[in-house]
Design an enzyme around this catalytic site. Structure first.
Site, PDB file in Angstrom:
ATOM      1  N   ALA A   1       0.844  -1.197   0.000  1.00 40.51           N
ATOM      2  CA  ALA A   1       0.000   0.000   0.000  1.00 40.51           C
ATOM      3  C   ALA A   1       0.877   1.245   0.000  1.00 40.51           C
ATOM      4  O   ALA A   1       1.493   1.593   1.014  1.00 40.51           O
ATOM      5  CB  ALA A   1      -0.924   0.001   1.208  1.00 40.51           C
TER       6      ALA A   1
ATOM      7  N   ASN B   1      -0.984   4.046  -5.063  1.00 39.49           N
ATOM      8  CA  ASN B   1      -1.708   2.817  -5.385  1.00 39.49           C
ATOM      9  C   ASN B   1      -1.512   1.764  -4.305  1.00 39.49           C
ATOM     10  O   ASN B   1      -0.504   1.773  -3.587  1.00 39.49           O
ATOM     11  CB  ASN B   1      -1.223   2.237  -6.722  1.00 39.49           C
ATOM     12  CG  ASN B   1      -1.564   3.121  -7.907  1.00 39.49           C
ATOM     13  OD1 ASN B   1      -2.726   3.426  -8.141  1.00 39.49           O
ATOM     14  ND2 ASN B   1      -0.551   3.531  -8.655  1.00 39.49           N
TER      15      ASN B   1
ATOM     16  N   GLY C   1      10.443   3.875   6.009  1.00 38.77           N
ATOM     17  CA  GLY C   1       9.253   3.350   5.352  1.00 38.77           C
ATOM     18  C   GLY C   1       9.377   1.862   5.084  1.00 38.77           C
ATOM     19  O   GLY C   1      10.451   1.371   4.692  1.00 38.77           O
TER      20      GLY C   1
ATOM     21  N   ASP D   1       8.322   0.124   2.657  1.00 39.16           N
ATOM     22  CA  ASP D   1       8.685  -0.178   1.278  1.00 39.16           C
ATOM     23  C   ASP D   1      10.187  -0.144   1.071  1.00 39.16           C
ATOM     24  O   ASP D   1      10.743  -0.949   0.300  1.00 39.16           O
ATOM     25  CB  ASP D   1       7.980   0.784   0.317  1.00 39.16           C
ATOM     26  CG  ASP D   1       8.235   2.251   0.642  1.00 39.16           C
ATOM     27  OD1 ASP D   1       8.604   2.581   1.787  1.00 39.16           O
ATOM     28  OD2 ASP D   1       8.043   3.099  -0.267  1.00 39.16           O
TER      29      ASP D   1
ATOM     30  N   ASP E   1      13.647   3.576  -6.247  1.00 41.33           N
ATOM     31  CA  ASP E   1      12.224   3.266  -6.387  1.00 41.33           C
ATOM     32  C   ASP E   1      11.492   4.501  -6.898  1.00 41.33           C
ATOM     33  O   ASP E   1      11.434   5.533  -6.228  1.00 41.33           O
ATOM     34  CB  ASP E   1      11.642   2.823  -5.040  1.00 41.33           C
ATOM     35  CG  ASP E   1      10.243   2.236  -5.171  1.00 41.33           C
ATOM     36  OD1 ASP E   1       9.606   2.423  -6.226  1.00 41.33           O
ATOM     37  OD2 ASP E   1       9.778   1.590  -4.209  1.00 41.33           O
TER      38      ASP E   1
END
Length: 273
Positions: A7, A11, A107, A109, A129
Site C-alpha cells: 500500500a 496505489n 518506510g 517499502d 524506487d
C-alpha cells in the site's frame, strides 16, 4: 498461498504467490477511507478471474506507508481470508541490521526493497524506487540497510510545475528526442526527463564517494517502480530494473517470520465457493 499487499501513497498493489511464482497482481488507487468490504468486492472478483479462491490464501503480509489505510486492509485479511496479516515493521526479523538513527521511521517499502534486492543481487547496492517519491536506498555488502535519499517523485514534480506556473500545461512523461525543446511541452518534458537523469547519476556518484561500505566492491544499482524502465533507457547508471522488488520483499519477510495468530472466525464466503 500468500496474499501480499503493498500500500503506497498512490496505489495499493495486491499479489498472490503460490510458493513458486506470482499468480496475479492487481492495482487499486489508494484511498485511506476505502472499507474492507469494498476491497473484498473488487479483489474477490479478480481472484476468481485468475482461477483462485479465498480458501487458497493461507497467509497475508502487508507493507504500507499510509497508516490510515492499515485498519481496513487488516480487516480485509481477517474477515475474508481468516488470516492475521504480518505487518512489515522494523522490529521484525529482517535478516539484516538497520543502521540508521531511528529504524522505526524508515518506510516499510524501503526496507522491503533492501531485503529483496540483496537477496537477489547481493551487495553492495542501491535500490532506486520510482514512486510518489523517488527513493534511493543503500545496502552494504553484508546486507545491512545504511539509509538513503528521498526526492520528489516525477509525477509530483510535474503536477507542482503545472500548478505553480500559470502558463505551463500538465504534461505526460516521456523521453524527449532532443535536450533542447522547440516548444513549451517539449521543453518541459526535457527538463523533467533529463533533470531526473542528472539527479539519478549525481546521487549515485555521491553515494559511491561517501560510503566506505560500498567502496570495497562494485556498487550495483537496481531500479523498481512503474517508471523505472523509461529512465533506465536514458542512463547507464541503472543496471537492472525489477518491477517485483517490493512484493518479493513481502514474500521473503513472510518466510522469515512466523504467521501471527488469529482467533478463527467463519469465512465470509462459507457456502458460496
Amino acid at each position: 498461498m500468500l496474499l501480499a499487499v503493498d500500500a503506497g501513497n498512490t496505489n495499493v498493489v495486491f499479489a498472490v504467490h503460490d510458493g513458486t511464482e506470482w499468480r496475479g497482481r492487481w492495482r487499486l488507487r489508494t484511498e485511506a477511507e476505502r472499507t474492507s468490504d469494498e476491497y473484498a468486492v473488487w479483489l474477490l472478483a479478480l481472484l476468481q478471474h485468475a482461477g483462485l479462491k479465498p480458501m487458497d490464501i493461507t497467509r497475508c503480509a502487508i507493507g504500507t506507508v499510509v497508516p490510515a489505510a492499515l485498519y481496513n486492509l487488516r480487516r480485509l485479511c481477517r474477515e475474508w481470508f481468516d488470516c492475521e496479516p504480518l505487518i512489515a515493521r522494523a522490529p521484525l526479523d529482517w535478516g539484516f541490521e538497520i543502521r540508521v538513527d531511528a529504524p522505526h521511521e524508515v518506510g516499510a517499502d524501503r526496507l522491503l526493497n533492501a531485503l529483496a534486492a540483496h537477496h537477489r543481487y547481493k551487495g553492495p547496492l542501491v535500490v532506486i524506487d520510482f514512486g510518489t517519491a523517488t527513493t534511493f536506498d543503500v545496502v552494504a555488502k553484508d546486507g545491512a540497510y545504511l539509509g538513503g535519499v528521498i526526492a520528489p517523485g516525477i509525477n509530483l514534480s510535474i503536477e507542482a510545475l503545472h500548478r505553480a506556473a500559470a502558463r505551463l500545461p500538465r504534461i505526460g512523461i516521456g523521453r524527449p528526442q532532443a535536450v533542447v525543446g522547440r516548444n513549451t511541452v517539449a521543453a518541459m518534458q526535457s527538463g523533467i526527463y533529463w533533470g531526473y537523469i542528472g539527479l539519478l547519476e549525481g546521487i549515485v556518484a555521491r553515494i559511491r564517494a561517501e560510503y566506505d561500505e560500498v567502496k570495497d566492491g562494485r556498487l550495483k544499482v537496481i531500479a523498481t517502480g512503474g517508471l523505472a524502465p523509461l529512465f533506465a533507457e536514458g542512463t547507464t547508471v541503472i543496471e537492472t530494473t525489477d518491477p517485483d522488488t517490493t512484493l518479493d520483499g513481502l514474500r521473503l519477510l513472510a518466510q522469515r517470520n512466523p504467521a501471527p495468530t488469529l482467533v478463527r472466525h467463519p469465512r465470509r464466503d462459507d457456502g458460496l465457493a
